[in-house]
Design a protein around this motif. Structure first.
Motif, PDB file in Angstrom:
ATOM      1  N   GLN A  30       0.808  -1.214   0.000  1.00 26.37           N
ATOM      2  CA  GLN A  30       0.000   0.000   0.000  1.00 26.37           C
ATOM      3  C   GLN A  30       0.852   1.280   0.000  1.00 26.37           C
ATOM      4  OE1 GLN A  30      -3.472  -0.191  -0.231  1.00 26.37           O
ATOM      5  NE2 GLN A  30      -2.798  -2.277  -0.637  1.00 26.37           N
ATOM      6  N   VAL A  31       2.161   1.114   0.058  1.00 27.86           N
ATOM      7  CA  VAL A  31       3.030   2.298   0.168  1.00 27.86           C
ATOM      8  C   VAL A  31       3.906   2.418  -1.079  1.00 27.86           C
ATOM      9  CG1 VAL A  31       4.855   3.395   1.506  1.00 27.86           C
ATOM     10  CG2 VAL A  31       3.079   2.098   2.657  1.00 27.86           C
ATOM     11  N   LEU A  32       3.640   3.455  -1.863  1.00 27.94           N
ATOM     12  CA  LEU A  32       4.453   3.658  -3.068  1.00 27.94           C
ATOM     13  C   LEU A  32       5.715   4.427  -2.725  1.00 27.94           C
ATOM     14  CD1 LEU A  32       1.504   4.740  -5.374  1.00 27.94           C
ATOM     15  CD2 LEU A  32       2.689   2.547  -5.412  1.00 27.94           C
ATOM     16  N   GLY A  33       5.633   5.244  -1.688  1.00 28.76           N
ATOM     17  CA  GLY A  33       6.788   6.034  -1.292  1.00 28.76           C
ATOM     18  C   GLY A  33       6.471   6.780  -0.014  1.00 28.76           C
ATOM     19  N   ILE A  34       7.499   7.442   0.531  1.00 26.92           N
ATOM     20  CA  ILE A  34       7.308   8.188   1.779  1.00 26.92           C
ATOM     21  C   ILE A  34       7.951   9.569   1.632  1.00 26.92           C
ATOM     22  CG2 ILE A  34       8.014   8.339   4.214  1.00 26.92           C
ATOM     23  CD1 ILE A  34       8.045   5.361   4.361  1.00 26.92           C
ATOM     24  N   ILE A  35       7.233  10.575   2.127  1.00 27.84           N
ATOM     25  CA  ILE A  35       7.843  11.908   2.255  1.00 27.84           C
ATOM     26  C   ILE A  35       7.778  12.261   3.732  1.00 27.84           C
ATOM     27  CG2 ILE A  35       7.672  14.356   1.662  1.00 27.84           C
ATOM     28  CD1 ILE A  35       5.997  13.489  -0.796  1.00 27.84           C
ATOM     29  N   THR A  36       8.894  12.700   4.301  1.00 26.37           N
ATOM     30  CA  THR A  36       8.814  13.243   5.661  1.00 26.37           C
ATOM     31  C   THR A  36       9.275  14.698   5.636  1.00 26.37           C
ATOM     32  OG1 THR A  36      11.020  12.579   6.386  1.00 26.37           O
ATOM     33  CG2 THR A  36       9.261  10.996   6.761  1.00 26.37           C
ATOM     34  N   ILE A  37       8.583  15.483   6.451  1.00 26.55           N
ATOM     35  CA  ILE A  37       8.890  16.917   6.497  1.00 26.55           C
ATOM     36  C   ILE A  37      10.150  17.121   7.353  1.00 26.55           C
ATOM     37  CG2 ILE A  37       7.965  19.129   7.351  1.00 26.55           C
ATOM     38  CD1 ILE A  37       5.144  17.815   6.573  1.00 26.55           C
ATOM     39  N   GLN A  38      10.284  16.314   8.394  1.00 28.63           N
ATOM     40  CA  GLN A  38      11.495  16.352   9.229  1.00 28.63           C
ATOM     41  C   GLN A  38      12.427  15.206   8.816  1.00 28.63           C
ATOM     42  OE1 GLN A  38      12.010  18.815  11.316  1.00 28.63           O
ATOM     43  NE2 GLN A  38       9.980  19.647  10.898  1.00 28.63           N
ATOM     44  N   GLY A  39      13.518  15.061   9.587  1.00 26.39           N
ATOM     45  CA  GLY A  39      14.389  13.894   9.386  1.00 26.39           C
ATOM     46  C   GLY A  39      15.492  14.160   8.385  1.00 26.39           C
ATOM     47  N   SER A  40      16.594  13.426   8.529  1.00 26.87           N
ATOM     48  CA  SER A  40      17.707  13.573   7.602  1.00 26.87           C
ATOM     49  C   SER A  40      18.053  12.182   7.055  1.00 26.87           C
ATOM     50  CB  SER A  40      18.905  14.189   8.324  1.00 26.87           C
ATOM     51  OG  SER A  40      19.642  13.163   8.951  1.00 26.87           O
ATOM     52  N   ILE A  78      11.736  10.529   0.395  1.00 30.76           N
ATOM     53  CA  ILE A  78      12.403  11.841   0.433  1.00 30.76           C
ATOM     54  C   ILE A  78      12.192  12.360   1.849  1.00 30.76           C
ATOM     55  CG2 ILE A  78      12.461  14.204  -0.452  1.00 30.76           C
ATOM     56  CD1 ILE A  78      12.792  12.818  -2.937  1.00 30.76           C
ATOM     57  N   VAL A  79      13.279  12.658   2.548  1.00 27.54           N
ATOM     58  CA  VAL A  79      13.142  13.122   3.927  1.00 27.54           C
ATOM     59  C   VAL A  79      13.583  14.585   4.025  1.00 27.54           C
ATOM     60  CG1 VAL A  79      13.490  10.812   4.866  1.00 27.54           C
ATOM     61  CG2 VAL A  79      15.459  12.318   4.607  1.00 27.54           C
ATOM     62  N   GLY A  80      13.176  15.219   5.115  1.00 24.50           N
ATOM     63  CA  GLY A  80      13.575  16.614   5.347  1.00 24.50           C
ATOM     64  C   GLY A  80      13.022  17.561   4.292  1.00 24.50           C
ATOM     65  N   ALA A  81      11.853  17.230   3.715  1.00 23.68           N
ATOM     66  CA  ALA A  81      11.260  18.084   2.678  1.00 23.68           C
ATOM     67  C   ALA A  81      10.321  19.073   3.364  1.00 23.68           C
ATOM     68  CB  ALA A  81      10.503  17.227   1.665  1.00 23.68           C
ATOM     69  N   GLN A  82      10.897  20.131   3.901  1.00 23.44           N
ATOM     70  CA  GLN A  82      10.110  20.996   4.774  1.00 23.44           C
ATOM     71  C   GLN A  82       8.939  21.667   4.059  1.00 23.44           C
ATOM     72  OE1 GLN A  82      12.781  23.361   7.152  1.00 23.44           O
ATOM     73  NE2 GLN A  82      13.818  21.542   7.875  1.00 23.44           N
ATOM     74  N   LYS A  83       9.112  21.929   2.762  1.00 24.42           N
ATOM     75  CA  LYS A  83       8.019  22.622   2.047  1.00 24.42           C
ATOM     76  C   LYS A  83       6.899  21.666   1.632  1.00 24.42           C
ATOM     77  CE  LYS A  83      10.743  26.549   0.847  1.00 24.42           C
ATOM     78  NZ  LYS A  83      11.549  27.250  -0.101  1.00 24.42           N
ATOM     79  N   ALA A  84       7.084  20.384   1.873  1.00 21.68           N
ATOM     80  CA  ALA A  84       6.036  19.411   1.507  1.00 21.68           C
ATOM     81  C   ALA A  84       4.803  19.573   2.384  1.00 21.68           C
ATOM     82  CB  ALA A  84       6.581  17.994   1.613  1.00 21.68           C
ATOM     83  N   ASP A  85       4.921  20.345   3.428  1.00 19.95           N
ATOM     84  CA  ASP A  85       3.795  20.585   4.320  1.00 19.95           C
ATOM     85  C   ASP A  85       2.610  21.201   3.570  1.00 19.95           C
ATOM     86  OD1 ASP A  85       2.703  20.289   6.743  1.00 19.95           O
ATOM     87  OD2 ASP A  85       3.517  22.129   7.615  1.00 19.95           O
ATOM     88  N   SER A  86       2.898  21.811   2.401  1.00 18.44           N
ATOM     89  CA  SER A  86       1.815  22.462   1.650  1.00 18.44           C
ATOM     90  C   SER A  86       1.037  21.460   0.784  1.00 18.44           C
ATOM     91  CB  SER A  86       2.416  23.543   0.751  1.00 18.44           C
ATOM     92  OG  SER A  86       3.349  22.941  -0.130  1.00 18.44           O
ATOM     93  N   LEU A  87       1.464  20.216   0.725  1.00 19.60           N
ATOM     94  CA  LEU A  87       0.775  19.234  -0.138  1.00 19.60           C
ATOM     95  C   LEU A  87      -0.521  18.744   0.511  1.00 19.60           C
ATOM     96  CD1 LEU A  87       3.868  17.125  -1.301  1.00 19.60           C
ATOM     97  CD2 LEU A  87       2.610  18.855  -2.587  1.00 19.60           C
ATOM     98  N   HIS A  88      -1.471  18.356  -0.359  1.00 17.25           N
ATOM     99  CA  HIS A  88      -2.775  17.900   0.145  1.00 17.25           C
ATOM    100  C   HIS A  88      -3.023  16.447  -0.242  1.00 17.25           C
ATOM    101  CE1 HIS A  88      -3.246  22.303  -0.384  1.00 17.25           C
ATOM    102  NE2 HIS A  88      -3.710  22.162   0.844  1.00 17.25           N
ATOM    103  N   ASP A  89      -3.930  15.820   0.483  1.00 23.01           N
ATOM    104  CA  ASP A  89      -4.360  14.468   0.122  1.00 23.01           C
ATOM    105  C   ASP A  89      -4.803  14.463  -1.337  1.00 23.01           C
ATOM    106  OD1 ASP A  89      -3.922  13.078   2.408  1.00 23.01           O
ATOM    107  OD2 ASP A  89      -5.956  13.281   3.193  1.00 23.01           O
ATOM    108  N   GLY A  90      -4.359  13.477  -2.097  1.00 21.87           N
ATOM    109  CA  GLY A  90      -4.821  13.330  -3.477  1.00 21.87           C
ATOM    110  C   GLY A  90      -3.939  14.025  -4.504  1.00 21.87           C
ATOM    111  N   ASP A  91      -3.026  14.926  -4.090  1.00 22.67           N
ATOM    112  CA  ASP A  91      -2.107  15.551  -5.066  1.00 22.67           C
ATOM    113  C   ASP A  91      -1.252  14.465  -5.722  1.00 22.67           C
ATOM    114  OD1 ASP A  91      -2.998  18.004  -4.304  1.00 22.67           O
ATOM    115  OD2 ASP A  91      -1.201  18.602  -3.177  1.00 22.67           O
TER     116      ASP A  91
END
Ligand code: PEP
Ligand code: MG
Length: 550
Positions: A176-186, A203-216
């Motif tokens: 069920q998991v195609l990939g993971i993005i974390t806003i924190q972490g290195s 992809i970790v430490g992607a601080q600007k990913a906080d702007s993404l929404h469900d379904g994007d």
């Protein structure tokens, strides 16, 4: 706009975002609406507990059917039982009768039991976290809040979370998991290492990913450290091309690592538990370049016995007859604190008691581990190499090598993780049988950037010419003194950086098993001379990545 982060591995994933709900707020400690009787409030709690229990049981059954994974199913089953514990229910009823809201009563009731488990320490303290998770589920049901943790039943998705706990990452349903993005972490946080070892594109430490929404819809391109938003058809075609390339690389599995002109470069695996040996062999590892022995110590409140340790080492070594297996001594401290070894109040733990420093402060632990390794060595015919973490200079290397030799271990070496050992590499090469470079820590300490902090995550790259120059000092000393120099940090898992490391004179590369295919394929496409040319350019800083989102 694309979003920068730090890619784990080389994979590419395309899919829709699914946000992992954040932790719930603590319910307010206020009196209940007096119109709700104790009985009604109690009934609400009981039915929420019952619902959570049924949900967890259904998940346990699903896990056991879907993947025949009894371990995950057992964990979920045990969580379900927690929700039906009569003592816990009694405690919650008591709080309800004191006039509190149902959600606060659940919070306090679970809290009482969590504290008791935590006080017991070790394994039981871990169960406190599980209990907390069950309590959070009950509170979410009672308050109508989004269920914390990974949402279920949404189909294969790219998970987006503030951060994922290692426990969450370990129990992910990979179908069920195609990939993971974390806003924190290195990239070298242990969660990222776990994602890599499970082969999850992240992809970790992607601080600007906080702007993404469900379904994007997004593409995660780990090799390029980027999240592509609203991808065009061309972007999707390129991602597919990369996936096909990975499939081709897989075909070389089973061949030993070598450059195009047949200069051998041993390709070894990093493993964290004896059972990981299977994944290493499956991915064509020629041996083990780093066995992190922490797993035996981390969940326990005291040092495991010599007998238990011997058993674990034998279990690993048996998988590798006549092949090299490098076992690292316990690396306690910093981001891997151990209750019984690590001081609690160090202001800068990464600069405190860790690695060999901890072992020297606890000689019995050091002696026991070496004794267990020596015994395991006698019982198997693997080619055992033993090394100490966080060795600062030739004096520490000499201290450890002598101890290991006195136990009858033939190959005893040092990890190079702090700049001082690189500066003293010539002296170290005179006393150590080998050096294995831990680029995760070497980068952290060379650039003075905590590897666990997202705010300084951009520094955490061994492409930095300062790190490469430190590696060159060690590789040159190795060449001069005929001492093997390997790399076992995450840098070895980057196929392009692997070429540079070989060009610098590194003779073996050790990485998470899932990274082996791409590194092997890239090496096979380049001559040794080409790797040397790449190394010269990298030393000059030509490939040092610039972040483009700032
Ligand atoms: C390193 O520091 O590169 C390394 C391999 O050790 P760890 O990641 O376990 O600290
Ligand atoms: Mg390290």
């Amino acid at each position: 706009m694309n979003i920068q982060g730090t890619g784990i591995g080389r994979g590419v994933a395309t899919g829709r975002i699914l946000r992992v709900a954040p932790a719930l707020k603590e319910p307010e400690d206020v009196a209940r609406n007096p119109q709700i009787s104790d009985e009604d409030a109690e009934q609400q709690v009981l039915s929420a507990l019952e619902d959570v229990k049924s949900q967890l049981e259904a998940r346990a059954e699903q896990a056991s059917k879907a993947s025949k994974n009894d371990e995950i199913s057992d964990i979920l089953g045990a969580l379900a039982q927690m929700a039906a514990d009569p003592a816990l229910i009694g405690e919650i009823s008591k709080v309800v009768k004191s006039g509190k809201t149902p959600e606060r009563a659940v919070f306090d009731g679970f809290g009482e039991f969590e504290a008791k488990l935590e006080a017991l320490g070790g394994y039981m303290a871990e169960r406190a976290k599980d209990l907390h998770d069950v309590g959070q589920r009950v509170i979410a049901l009672l308050t109508g809040a989004a269920m914390p943790g990974i949402p279920e039943g949404k189909g294969p998705s790219i998970l987006l979370a503030e951060d994922l706990s290692p426990a969450d990452t370990a129990s992910l349903d990979l179908s069920q998991v195609l990939g993971i993005i974390t806003i924190q972490g290195s990239p070298t946080s242990h969660t990222a290492i776990l994602a890599r070892s499970r082969g999850i594109v992240a992809i970790v430490g992607a601080q600007k990913a906080d702007s993404l929404h469900d379904g994007d819809t997004v593409i995660l391109n780990a090799a390029k450290n980027v999240i592509v938003l609203d991808p065009s058809d061309d972007d999707i075609e390129e991602a597919e091309h990369q996936k096909r390339q990975s499939e081709r690389a897989r075909l070389l599995r089973g061949k030993p690592g070598a450059t195009k002109d047949d200069v051998p470069v041993a390709l070894l695996a990093n493993v964290g538990k004896p059972e990981d040996a299977n994944a290493a062999l499956e991915h064509g590892a020629e041996g083990v370049g780093l066995f992190r022995t922490e797993f035996m110590f981390i969940s326990s409140s005291q040092s495991p016995s010599v007998e238990d340790q011997t058993k674990a080492y034998v279990e690993l070594l048996r998988h590798f007859p006549h092949r090299k297996v490098v076992i690292r001594m316990l690396d306690a401290g910093a981001d891997k604190p151990m209750e019984f070894l690590t001081p609690e109040n160090e202001p800068n733990p990464a600069l405190g008691l860790r690695g060999l420093r901890t072992l020297r402060a606890h000689r019995q632990v050091l002696d026991d581990q070496l004794e267990a390794l020596a015994r395991a060595n006698e019982q198997t015919d693997a080619d055992l190499w033993v090394m100490a973490p966080m060795v600062a200079d030739e004096h520490e290397a000499d201290f450890f090598v002598k101890l290991g030799k006195a136990k009858g271990i033939e190959h005893v070496g040092a990890m190079a993780e702090v700049p001082s050992i690189a500066l003293m590499a010539n002296e170290v090469a005179k006393v150590a049988d080998f050096v294995s470079i831990g680029t995760n820590d070497l980068t952290q300490y060379t650039l003075a950037a905590d590897r666990t902090l997202a705010s300084v995550g951009a520094y955490q790259t061994a492409w930095h010419p300062a790190v490469l120059r430190a590696i060159k000092l060690i590789a040159d000393a190795g060449k001069e003194h005929d001492m093997p120099v390997g790399v076992c940090g995450e840098a070895a898992a980057d196929p392009d950086l692997a070429l540079v490391l070989v060009g610098l004179g590194v003779t073996s590369l050790s990485m998470a098993p899932v990274a082996l295919d791409d590194v092997r394929a890239n090496l096979a496409e380049h001559t040794f001379e080409e790797t040397q040319k790449l190394a010269s350019r990298a030393l000059a800083g030509e490939f040092y990545p610039q972040r483009t989102d700032e």
